[in-house]
Scaffold this motif. Structure first.
Motif, PDB file in Angstrom:
ATOM      1  N   LEU A  27       0.815  -1.215   0.000  1.00 53.19           N
ATOM      2  CA  LEU A  27       0.000   0.000   0.000  1.00 53.19           C
ATOM      3  C   LEU A  27       0.848   1.263   0.000  1.00 53.19           C
ATOM      4  O   LEU A  27       0.590   2.196  -0.743  1.00 53.19           O
ATOM      5  CB  LEU A  27      -0.936   0.024   1.218  1.00 53.19           C
ATOM      6  CG  LEU A  27      -2.044  -1.019   1.244  1.00 53.19           C
ATOM      7  CD1 LEU A  27      -2.736  -1.011   2.603  1.00 53.19           C
ATOM      8  CD2 LEU A  27      -3.038  -0.780   0.130  1.00 53.19           C
ATOM      9  N   SER A  28       1.862   1.285   0.862  1.00 51.62           N
ATOM     10  CA  SER A  28       2.589   2.528   1.100  1.00 51.62           C
ATOM     11  C   SER A  28       3.910   2.644   0.353  1.00 51.62           C
ATOM     12  O   SER A  28       4.376   3.750   0.107  1.00 51.62           O
ATOM     13  CB  SER A  28       2.876   2.671   2.597  1.00 51.62           C
ATOM     14  OG  SER A  28       3.816   1.690   3.018  1.00 51.62           O
ATOM     15  N   GLY A  29       4.530   1.511   0.049  1.00 55.21           N
ATOM     16  CA  GLY A  29       5.846   1.549  -0.583  1.00 55.21           C
ATOM     17  C   GLY A  29       6.963   1.837   0.399  1.00 55.21           C
ATOM     18  O   GLY A  29       8.104   2.032   0.000  1.00 55.21           O
ATOM     19  N   SER A  30       6.672   1.844   1.685  1.00 55.56           N
ATOM     20  CA  SER A  30       7.672   2.175   2.699  1.00 55.56           C
ATOM     21  C   SER A  30       7.584   1.200   3.861  1.00 55.56           C
ATOM     22  O   SER A  30       6.500   0.992   4.424  1.00 55.56           O
ATOM     23  CB  SER A  30       7.423   3.594   3.212  1.00 55.56           C
ATOM     24  OG  SER A  30       8.126   3.829   4.414  1.00 55.56           O
ATOM     25  N   ALA A  76      -7.349  11.961   4.651  1.00 51.70           N
ATOM     26  CA  ALA A  76      -7.160  13.008   5.653  1.00 51.70           C
ATOM     27  C   ALA A  76      -5.784  13.664   5.525  1.00 51.70           C
ATOM     28  O   ALA A  76      -5.474  14.600   6.250  1.00 51.70           O
ATOM     29  CB  ALA A  76      -7.322  12.429   7.051  1.00 51.70           C
ATOM     30  N   ASN A  77      -4.977  13.151   4.613  1.00 53.47           N
ATOM     31  CA  ASN A  77      -3.639  13.692   4.381  1.00 53.47           C
ATOM     32  C   ASN A  77      -2.813  13.705   5.669  1.00 53.47           C
ATOM     33  O   ASN A  77      -2.105  14.651   5.969  1.00 53.47           O
ATOM     34  CB  ASN A  77      -3.738  15.105   3.791  1.00 53.47           C
ATOM     35  CG  ASN A  77      -2.554  15.429   2.924  1.00 53.47           C
ATOM     36  OD1 ASN A  77      -1.732  14.562   2.620  1.00 53.47           O
ATOM     37  ND2 ASN A  77      -2.453  16.674   2.524  1.00 53.47           N
ATOM     38  N   ARG A  78      -2.922  12.579   6.426  1.00 55.25           N
ATOM     39  CA  ARG A  78      -2.251  12.493   7.711  1.00 55.25           C
ATOM     40  C   ARG A  78      -0.909  11.780   7.662  1.00 55.25           C
ATOM     41  O   ARG A  78      -0.291  11.603   8.692  1.00 55.25           O
ATOM     42  CB  ARG A  78      -3.130  11.749   8.721  1.00 55.25           C
ATOM     43  CG  ARG A  78      -4.317  12.564   9.164  1.00 55.25           C
ATOM     44  CD  ARG A  78      -5.002  11.867  10.259  1.00 55.25           C
ATOM     45  NE  ARG A  78      -5.182  10.460   9.932  1.00 55.25           N
ATOM     46  CZ  ARG A  78      -5.790   9.580  10.690  1.00 55.25           C
ATOM     47  NH1 ARG A  78      -6.274   9.937  11.832  1.00 55.25           N
ATOM     48  NH2 ARG A  78      -5.925   8.327  10.306  1.00 55.25           N
ATOM     49  N   VAL A  79      -0.482  11.355   6.503  1.00 53.79           N
ATOM     50  CA  VAL A  79       0.824  10.733   6.452  1.00 53.79           C
ATOM     51  C   VAL A  79       1.822  11.873   6.664  1.00 53.79           C
ATOM     52  O   VAL A  79       1.982  12.730   5.815  1.00 53.79           O
ATOM     53  CB  VAL A  79       1.072   9.993   5.123  1.00 53.79           C
ATOM     54  CG1 VAL A  79       2.458   9.398   5.080  1.00 53.79           C
ATOM     55  CG2 VAL A  79       0.017   8.929   4.915  1.00 53.79           C
ATOM     56  N   ARG A  80       2.389  11.891   7.843  1.00 54.60           N
ATOM     57  CA  ARG A  80       3.142  13.064   8.333  1.00 54.60           C
ATOM     58  C   ARG A  80       4.196  13.577   7.355  1.00 54.60           C
ATOM     59  O   ARG A  80       4.071  14.652   6.790  1.00 54.60           O
ATOM     60  CB  ARG A  80       3.783  12.725   9.669  1.00 54.60           C
ATOM     61  CG  ARG A  80       2.741  12.490  10.755  1.00 54.60           C
ATOM     62  CD  ARG A  80       3.397  12.010  12.020  1.00 54.60           C
ATOM     63  NE  ARG A  80       3.866  10.638  11.949  1.00 54.60           N
ATOM     64  CZ  ARG A  80       3.097   9.579  12.082  1.00 54.60           C
ATOM     65  NH1 ARG A  80       1.812   9.705  12.256  1.00 54.60           N
ATOM     66  NH2 ARG A  80       3.597   8.377  12.034  1.00 54.60           N
ATOM     67  N   ASN A  81       5.261  12.888   7.209  1.00 57.48           N
ATOM     68  CA  ASN A  81       6.319  13.329   6.297  1.00 57.48           C
ATOM     69  C   ASN A  81       6.491  12.267   5.230  1.00 57.48           C
ATOM     70  O   ASN A  81       6.582  11.094   5.550  1.00 57.48           O
ATOM     71  CB  ASN A  81       7.657  13.494   7.046  1.00 57.48           C
ATOM     72  CG  ASN A  81       7.582  14.590   8.074  1.00 57.48           C
ATOM     73  OD1 ASN A  81       6.995  15.631   7.824  1.00 57.48           O
ATOM     74  ND2 ASN A  81       8.165  14.347   9.240  1.00 57.48           N
ATOM     75  N   PRO A  82       6.546  12.676   3.990  1.00 56.38           N
ATOM     76  CA  PRO A  82       6.790  11.659   2.967  1.00 56.38           C
ATOM     77  C   PRO A  82       8.138  10.991   3.212  1.00 56.38           C
ATOM     78  O   PRO A  82       9.124  11.654   3.495  1.00 56.38           O
ATOM     79  CB  PRO A  82       6.803  12.443   1.655  1.00 56.38           C
ATOM     80  CG  PRO A  82       6.551  13.867   1.989  1.00 56.38           C
ATOM     81  CD  PRO A  82       6.447  14.011   3.465  1.00 56.38           C
ATOM     82  N   VAL A  83       8.128   9.691   3.154  1.00 57.37           N
ATOM     83  CA  VAL A  83       9.339   8.908   3.349  1.00 57.37           C
ATOM     84  C   VAL A  83       9.729   8.348   1.993  1.00 57.37           C
ATOM     85  O   VAL A  83       8.874   7.900   1.242  1.00 57.37           O
ATOM     86  CB  VAL A  83       9.079   7.758   4.350  1.00 57.37           C
ATOM     87  CG1 VAL A  83      10.302   6.888   4.517  1.00 57.37           C
ATOM     88  CG2 VAL A  83       8.637   8.326   5.686  1.00 57.37           C
ATOM     89  N   GLU A  84      11.012   8.373   1.702  1.00 56.64           N
ATOM     90  CA  GLU A  84      11.458   7.814   0.430  1.00 56.64           C
ATOM     91  C   GLU A  84      11.080   6.350   0.358  1.00 56.64           C
ATOM     92  O   GLU A  84      11.136   5.635   1.351  1.00 56.64           O
ATOM     93  CB  GLU A  84      12.988   7.926   0.301  1.00 56.64           C
ATOM     94  CG  GLU A  84      13.455   9.255  -0.192  1.00 56.64           C
ATOM     95  CD  GLU A  84      14.931   9.226  -0.470  1.00 56.64           C
ATOM     96  OE1 GLU A  84      15.433   8.251  -1.059  1.00 56.64           O
ATOM     97  OE2 GLU A  84      15.586  10.197  -0.089  1.00 56.64           O
ATOM     98  N   GLU A 112       8.951  -3.863 -10.013  1.00 54.29           N
ATOM     99  CA  GLU A 112       7.983  -3.639 -11.088  1.00 54.29           C
ATOM    100  C   GLU A 112       6.555  -3.569 -10.542  1.00 54.29           C
ATOM    101  O   GLU A 112       5.762  -2.739 -10.976  1.00 54.29           O
ATOM    102  CB  GLU A 112       8.085  -4.734 -12.153  1.00 54.29           C
ATOM    103  CG  GLU A 112       9.395  -4.740 -12.912  1.00 54.29           C
ATOM    104  CD  GLU A 112       9.552  -3.545 -13.839  1.00 54.29           C
ATOM    105  OE1 GLU A 112       8.535  -3.047 -14.360  1.00 54.29           O
ATOM    106  OE2 GLU A 112      10.690  -3.124 -14.057  1.00 54.29           O
ATOM    107  N   VAL A 113       6.233  -4.446  -9.586  1.00 55.85           N
ATOM    108  CA  VAL A 113       4.893  -4.431  -8.992  1.00 55.85           C
ATOM    109  C   VAL A 113       4.685  -3.123  -8.235  1.00 55.85           C
ATOM    110  O   VAL A 113       3.621  -2.513  -8.314  1.00 55.85           O
ATOM    111  CB  VAL A 113       4.666  -5.661  -8.083  1.00 55.85           C
ATOM    112  CG1 VAL A 113       3.399  -5.517  -7.259  1.00 55.85           C
ATOM    113  CG2 VAL A 113       4.602  -6.937  -8.928  1.00 55.85           C
ATOM    114  N   GLN A 114       5.709  -2.659  -7.514  1.00 60.24           N
ATOM    115  CA  GLN A 114       5.601  -1.389  -6.787  1.00 60.24           C
ATOM    116  C   GLN A 114       5.365  -0.219  -7.734  1.00 60.24           C
ATOM    117  O   GLN A 114       4.760   0.770  -7.344  1.00 60.24           O
ATOM    118  CB  GLN A 114       6.860  -1.115  -5.960  1.00 60.24           C
ATOM    119  CG  GLN A 114       6.894  -1.748  -4.586  1.00 60.24           C
ATOM    120  CD  GLN A 114       5.718  -1.382  -3.713  1.00 60.24           C
ATOM    121  OE1 GLN A 114       4.900  -2.227  -3.419  1.00 60.24           O
ATOM    122  NE2 GLN A 114       5.598  -0.160  -3.280  1.00 60.24           N
TER     123      GLN A 114
END
Length: 167
Positions: A27-30, A76-84, A112-114
């Motif tokens: 879901l998140s890639g992180s 809600a745009n609550r993902v605080r800081n984008p993480v690489e 590739e799936v990501q």
């Protein structure tokens, strides 16, 4: 005295942590956000344990909770800081030459799936990664079964070049 749904959730939660983390990563890639999603999912599952229907699939219920939390975070745009995004290679363990070669191919596939759009990525994970039937995936994603089949077909077309490279 807790109802049996409570007990089933409490007794079965630990067995699904790895699958929840993998789905969180899809879901998140992180990895870091995946861990936060797993923690939030566990907390919500324990809070809502009375709502779990004993005898049904706990893993499906937990995946639904995790996806709901993720979608709520996005809305809600609550993902605080984008993480690489972590490279797929960094989350794989290399052990021995054969496993090394297998993990190289797995890393390519994961990468590739990501890169797939989130709707395709989620569907691929649920059906191929976690073994949900098309109907179960459709229900969980709140889409018609034909949409699941279409998404899988699109994902297979986009990933077809990997099969040619592996040969």
């Amino acid at each position: 005295m807790p109802r049996s749904g409570d007990q089933e959730v409490r007794n079965g939660l630990a067995a699904h942590l790895t699958g929840l983390w993998r789905f969180g990563l899809v879901l998140s890639g992180s990895g870091q956000i995946a861990e936060e999603l797993v923690q939030a999912t566990c907390l919500r599952a324990l809070e809502k344990a009375r709502q779990f229907e004993p005898g049904t699939r706990l893993d499906r219920w937990l995946f639904s909770i995790e996806r709901s939390i993720w979608l709520n975070d996005i809305r809600a745009n609550r993902v605080r800081n984008p993480v690489e995004l972590e490279e797929a290679e960094s989350v794989l363990v290399f052990d021995g030459e054969e496993k090394f070669q297998t993990n190289i191919l797995a890393a390519q596939v994961l990468k590739e799936v990501q890169a797939l759009p989130s709707a395709l990525r989620e569907t691929v994970f649920l059906v191929y990664g976690e073994g949900l039937s098309y109907a179960e995936a459709a229900q969980m994603l709140s889409v018609p079964i034909g949409t699941v089949m279409s998404r899988l077909s699109s994902a297979r077309l986009r990933l077809a070049h990997l099969n040619k490279e592996a040969s």
